[in-house]
Each structure stands twice: as C-alpha cells, then as structure tokens.
Design an enzyme around this catalytic site. Structure first.
Site, PDB file in Angstrom:
ATOM      1  N   HIS A 145     -71.988  25.004 -35.064  1.00  0.00           N
ATOM      2  CA  HIS A 145     -73.318  25.363 -35.566  1.00  0.00           C
ATOM      3  C   HIS A 145     -74.337  24.278 -35.260  1.00  0.00           C
ATOM      4  O   HIS A 145     -75.438  24.283 -35.790  1.00  0.00           O
ATOM      5  CB  HIS A 145     -73.236  25.646 -37.075  1.00  0.00           C
ATOM      6  CG  HIS A 145     -72.335  26.807 -37.380  1.00  0.00           C
ATOM      7  ND1 HIS A 145     -72.798  28.075 -37.633  1.00  0.00           N
ATOM      8  CD2 HIS A 145     -70.977  26.890 -37.402  1.00  0.00           C
ATOM      9  CE1 HIS A 145     -71.770  28.890 -37.830  1.00  0.00           C
ATOM     10  NE2 HIS A 145     -70.652  28.196 -37.688  1.00  0.00           N
TER      11      HIS A 145
ATOM     12  N   GLU B 240     -60.989   3.418 -23.215  1.00  0.00           N
ATOM     13  CA  GLU B 240     -60.667   2.050 -22.793  1.00  0.00           C
ATOM     14  C   GLU B 240     -59.751   2.023 -21.581  1.00  0.00           C
ATOM     15  O   GLU B 240     -59.772   1.082 -20.806  1.00  0.00           O
ATOM     16  CB  GLU B 240     -59.982   1.290 -23.941  1.00  0.00           C
ATOM     17  CG  GLU B 240     -60.945   0.579 -24.859  1.00  0.00           C
ATOM     18  CD  GLU B 240     -60.256  -0.387 -25.822  1.00  0.00           C
ATOM     19  OE1 GLU B 240     -59.026  -0.296 -25.998  1.00  0.00           O
ATOM     20  OE2 GLU B 240     -60.963  -1.226 -26.404  1.00  0.00           O
TER      21      GLU B 240
ATOM     22  N   LYS C 121     -68.500  -9.838 -27.038  1.00  0.00           N
ATOM     23  CA  LYS C 121     -67.897 -10.905 -27.848  1.00  0.00           C
ATOM     24  C   LYS C 121     -68.432 -12.269 -27.414  1.00  0.00           C
ATOM     25  O   LYS C 121     -68.742 -13.115 -28.245  1.00  0.00           O
ATOM     26  CB  LYS C 121     -66.366 -10.899 -27.689  1.00  0.00           C
ATOM     27  CG  LYS C 121     -65.696  -9.708 -28.328  1.00  0.00           C
ATOM     28  CD  LYS C 121     -64.197  -9.870 -28.271  1.00  0.00           C
ATOM     29  CE  LYS C 121     -63.479  -8.587 -28.588  1.00  0.00           C
ATOM     30  NZ  LYS C 121     -62.061  -8.623 -28.321  1.00  0.00           N
TER      31      LYS C 121
HETATM   32  O1  PA5 Z   1     -57.212  -1.769 -27.173  1.00  0.00           O
HETATM   33  C1  PA5 Z   1     -57.403  -2.914 -27.512  1.00  0.00           C
HETATM   34  O2  PA5 Z   1     -56.731  -3.851 -27.079  1.00  0.00           O
HETATM   35  C2  PA5 Z   1     -58.500  -3.283 -28.522  1.00  0.00           C
HETATM   36  O3  PA5 Z   1     -59.176  -2.184 -29.028  1.00  0.00           O
HETATM   37  C3  PA5 Z   1     -57.885  -4.025 -29.678  1.00  0.00           C
HETATM   38  O4  PA5 Z   1     -56.960  -3.200 -30.324  1.00  0.00           O
HETATM   39  C4  PA5 Z   1     -58.937  -4.516 -30.681  1.00  0.00           C
HETATM   40  O5  PA5 Z   1     -59.923  -5.269 -30.035  1.00  0.00           O
HETATM   41  C5  PA5 Z   1     -58.282  -5.370 -31.752  1.00  0.00           C
HETATM   42  O6  PA5 Z   1     -57.617  -6.427 -31.160  1.00  0.00           O
HETATM   43  P1  PA5 Z   1     -56.617  -7.357 -31.963  1.00  0.00           P
HETATM   44  O7  PA5 Z   1     -55.489  -6.518 -32.428  1.00  0.00           O
HETATM   45  O8  PA5 Z   1     -56.202  -8.381 -30.974  1.00  0.00           O
HETATM   46  O9  PA5 Z   1     -57.384  -7.940 -33.118  1.00  0.00           O
END
Ligand code: PA5
Length: 424
Positions: free
Chosen positions: A300, A279, A414
């Site tokens: 393996h 990310e 989303k």
């Molecule tokens: O790195 C990030 O921001 C995302 O992976 C969030 O952690 C994930 O989408 C969950 O978000 P939230 O804590 O707002 O529900």
C-alpha cells in the site's frame, strides 16, 4: 533439503539455454569455492562449519543457557553488523521458542537508546554477552564500556565475572585483552569466518542458546543444506539456481533485488540477508542493491513503485509454508463488507492469495520474480535458510568476479571518524 525455489515468473527473462550457457562459469565458481582457490579463500571456514560443529559442543551451550536463565531476567547482547543482525533475526523468527528476553546494545551510537535501555534494566538481573570478532569496533566497544560500569555498580566482583561473557578473536583485539585481564568467560570466534557469515559460530550460537533456542535444530538444518548445496548440479541445487538467476538478471540491467516477505517475523531475516548480500557483492563498482519490503503493508506504499516504476529491479519472495495459526475469519450474517467469501478460512489463506496475486501482478508489470519457501517457523528451517543464502552469495560473488568475503569499503567511514574523535 526442504526449501523450495519457484522460478516460474522468470519466464521471458531467463530461458533454459541461458542457464546452460552459464554452466561453465558456475562450475568454475563451484571449484574455486570448494577447492579454496578463489578470492578470499581464507574466509571460507563457514563452508563446512555445520558438519564440523559437533553435538556435544552444542549440548554444552544449551547447559550454559540453562544455568544463565536460572539467575537472569534478561540477556543483554552487545554487537553490531554480523555480531548483531543474525541473532536478532533468529530471535524474531523463533519468537515462540524464546525462554529469556534479549535486549540489544552496541548496534548504534544513540545515547537516548542506551539511556532508556539501562533504565529499564536497573531492577533486573542481567547477563551480558559482548560480541566483536575484531574486538575493536567503536559501537560495541563504547556500549560495553558504559554497560561494564553499569554492571560494576550492580554486582560484586565475583558475581560480575559470572555475568559477563566475551565472544571475540582467540588471540588478539581489545576485547580479548579485556576478557583475559578481567577473567571473564569467553568464546573464540572462528578466524576463517567473516562477520556476516558468523551466525552459526559461537557469535550467534552462544546468545541463541542462552535465549533458549534450539541451536541443535539450527545446526542440523544447516548441515542438511550443506549436503544439498555442495552438489555441482544446477538441476537440483537451489542455491546455485538462485545464484545463477540473480547473475543472469544482473547482466540484463536488473541492479536492484527486493526481498519481499508476507510475515513480520521475517523482517530481521531480511536485514540479515541485506548485510550478507550487500557486503559480499557490493564492491569494485559492481553488485546488486539488496533491499526489502514487508507485505502486505508495503503493497500500500512501495507497491506502486514496484508495479510501475523504473524497470531495473527483480523481486524474491520469502514464504513460510506452515504459517497458519488458526485465526479463522468468522461468518457475518449481514455480510456488509462482502467478505463472507473467505469466512471459515484462516487469515493465512488470504495472505497466501496475496502472495500469488502480487507475484503475478509484478511479473505482468515487468518485474521478474522468484519465490523461496521454507517449511516452518522452526530452527531446522532457519538453519537451512541461512546456509542456502550463504552458499548462494558466495557462488554469485565469484560469478561477479569479486571477493565475496571482504568488506574494505566499511573502513572508510571508520577512518574519518577516528580522525574526528582523535583516536589513534
Ligand atoms: O561483516 C562484517 O564483517 C561486519 O559487518 C562486522 O560484522 C561488523 O563490523 C562488526 O564487526 P566486529 O564483530 O569485528 O565488531
């Protein structure tokens, strides 16, 4: 800092002069990060968080943990992404210290998963922690809706309030509204720390403290790593060495990094690492694809591809120094399998030889590799490791020219899903 980084198998790919040439860029990335002048600076609260986190607040969390463990058979932790993976990784790494079973929900949309989980929890006393920084994420929001109904059937209103804890933004979001309206106990998540960097905020610390893990040791380890990793010194700062090596390999067309471990207990640390690096770097058409393997099992299967497939990858091994458990290989009178050569040794000794054999074989096969070794399976080691990786990815993100602290790409699915669901 007790973590070690071995770079012997980068020879021929990266020489000392390459690091020297990269130094001005590293210095620039360091200044941008430390002076908060780089991209996404508003989300760099994690940088000095370990040293800002004071012991009395951790004592309070540990007290809360004791209180909850006294009246619960299980903790149900609801969350996804940064609000899930680090907790799972810490529990797995520190499994021998865990004092309360922890189950997870809200990290998928499988109705079968939730059905069987709740069935299993029917006759147990549970406490629920729901974690969502934004407070609006679909998976945990829907799981919480369902779990809340389940809890309302199980407990009277007064008891229910003691058994639901919300961890979310201090002032906004649907989860904050629910917590305030229902009067649930809540903890704010630092708004200058992004989800994947949040394991050392209440989002990670509260569930870990409830599970009985050593959150003080975790923060102490992270503090030690903060001290070590804040020095602009490529000769000693291993987070910068790791970032520099990754950057130089990427510039040679090595676009895949395989994180390989030799311990099952590290499989979710690998998942956490994948989220952190994927990310943070994967944007603007750039980024190393982080993937992981569990050895020796995967030697393996995927071992073939690593050894002889497309030469577009490098590998990082993750080892734990003191990992033997006294599982000694017995001597056999007949020696039919011809393994008396290792009789009397801990099985862990053989695991270590497997690492040495693999690192050399993959290097000889054209896969440059490094080895990160943490001292022990304890909270202090894990805290160091978390901070080390966070610092390395931040520097590497700046070397790449991206904002390592946003994740605009995760919004695309989303939006489509909300359209399909008819949600405004
Ligand atoms: O790195 C990030 O921001 C995302 O992976 C969030 O952690 C994930 O989408 C969950 O978000 P939230 O804590 O707002 O529900």
């Amino acid at each position: 800092m007790e973590i070690k980084l071995d770079r012997q198998y980068l020879k021929g790919y990266i020489e000392d002069k390459d690091y020297t040439k990269l130094l001005p860029e590293i210095r620039k990335a360091h200044d941008q990060l430390e002076n908060k002048t780089g991209k996404g600076a508003e989300f760099t609260g994690w940088l000095d968080l370990p040293q800002r986190t004071k012991d009395p607040s951790l004592d309070e969390l540990m007290k809360l943990g004791e209180e909850i463990r006294a009246n619960s058979d299980c903790l149900l932790s609801i969350g996804i992404g940064g609000s899930y993976i680090g907790i799972k990784a810490s529990l797995e790494f520190l499994i021998s210290d865990q004092k309360l079973p922890v189950e997870f929900a809200g990290h998928n949309l499988s109705s079968g998963y939730l059905y069987y989980l709740l069935k299993q929890l029917e006759n147990k006393d549970i406490t629920v922690v729901v974690i969502s920084k934004s407070g609006t994420t679909t998976e945990p929001a829907l799981a919480f809706r369902i779990v809340k109904k389940f809890m309302e059937k199980k407990y009277a209103a007064k008891e229910l309030k003691k058994r639901i804890i919300c961890i979310t933004d201090a002032g906004k979001g649907a989860l904050r509204n629910i917590a305030d309206k229902e009067g649930y106990r809540s903890f704010p998540i630092n708004n200058d720390v992004g989800g994947r960097f949040s394991i050392l905020t209440p989002a990670g610390l509260v569930p870990l403290a409830i599970a009985g893990l050593d959150v003080k040791g975790l923060i102490k380890g992270a503090r030690d790593a903060q001290t070590h990793c804040s020095k602009m010194d490529l000769d000693t700062n291993i987070a910068y060495q790791y970032a520099a090596a990754r950057s130089l390999l990427y510039r040679q067309g090595k676009t895949i990094e395989v994180l390989s471990t030799f311990y099952q207990r590290l499989s979710y640390v690998e998942e956490w690492w994948k989220q952190l690096f994927g990310e943070s770097e994967g944007k603007d058409g750039k980024g190393i694809f982080p993937t992981s393997l569990s050895f020796t099992t995967d030697l393996h299967s995927m071992g073939q591809l690593i050894q002889e497939g497309t030469r577009n990858m490098f590998e990082t091994f993750l080892l734990v120094d003191q990992s033997g458990k006294g599982v000694v290989i017995p001597k056999d009178k007949e020696n039919l399998d011809n393994f008396n050569c290792v009789a009397g040794q801990d099985l862990d000794y053989v695991n270590r030889q497997a690492h040495k054999a693999t690192a050399k074989a993959h290097y000889d096969g054209g896969v440059p590799n490094m080895t990160i070794t943490v001292p022990r399976f304890d909270a202090h080691s894990l805290g160091q490791l978390y901070y080390f990786f966070e610092k390395a990815v931040a520097i590497k993100g700046y070397l790449l020219g991206v904002n390592p602290f946003n994740q605009p790409g995760v919004e695309a699915y989303k939006k489509n899903m909300f359209t399909l669901l008819g949600r405004k």
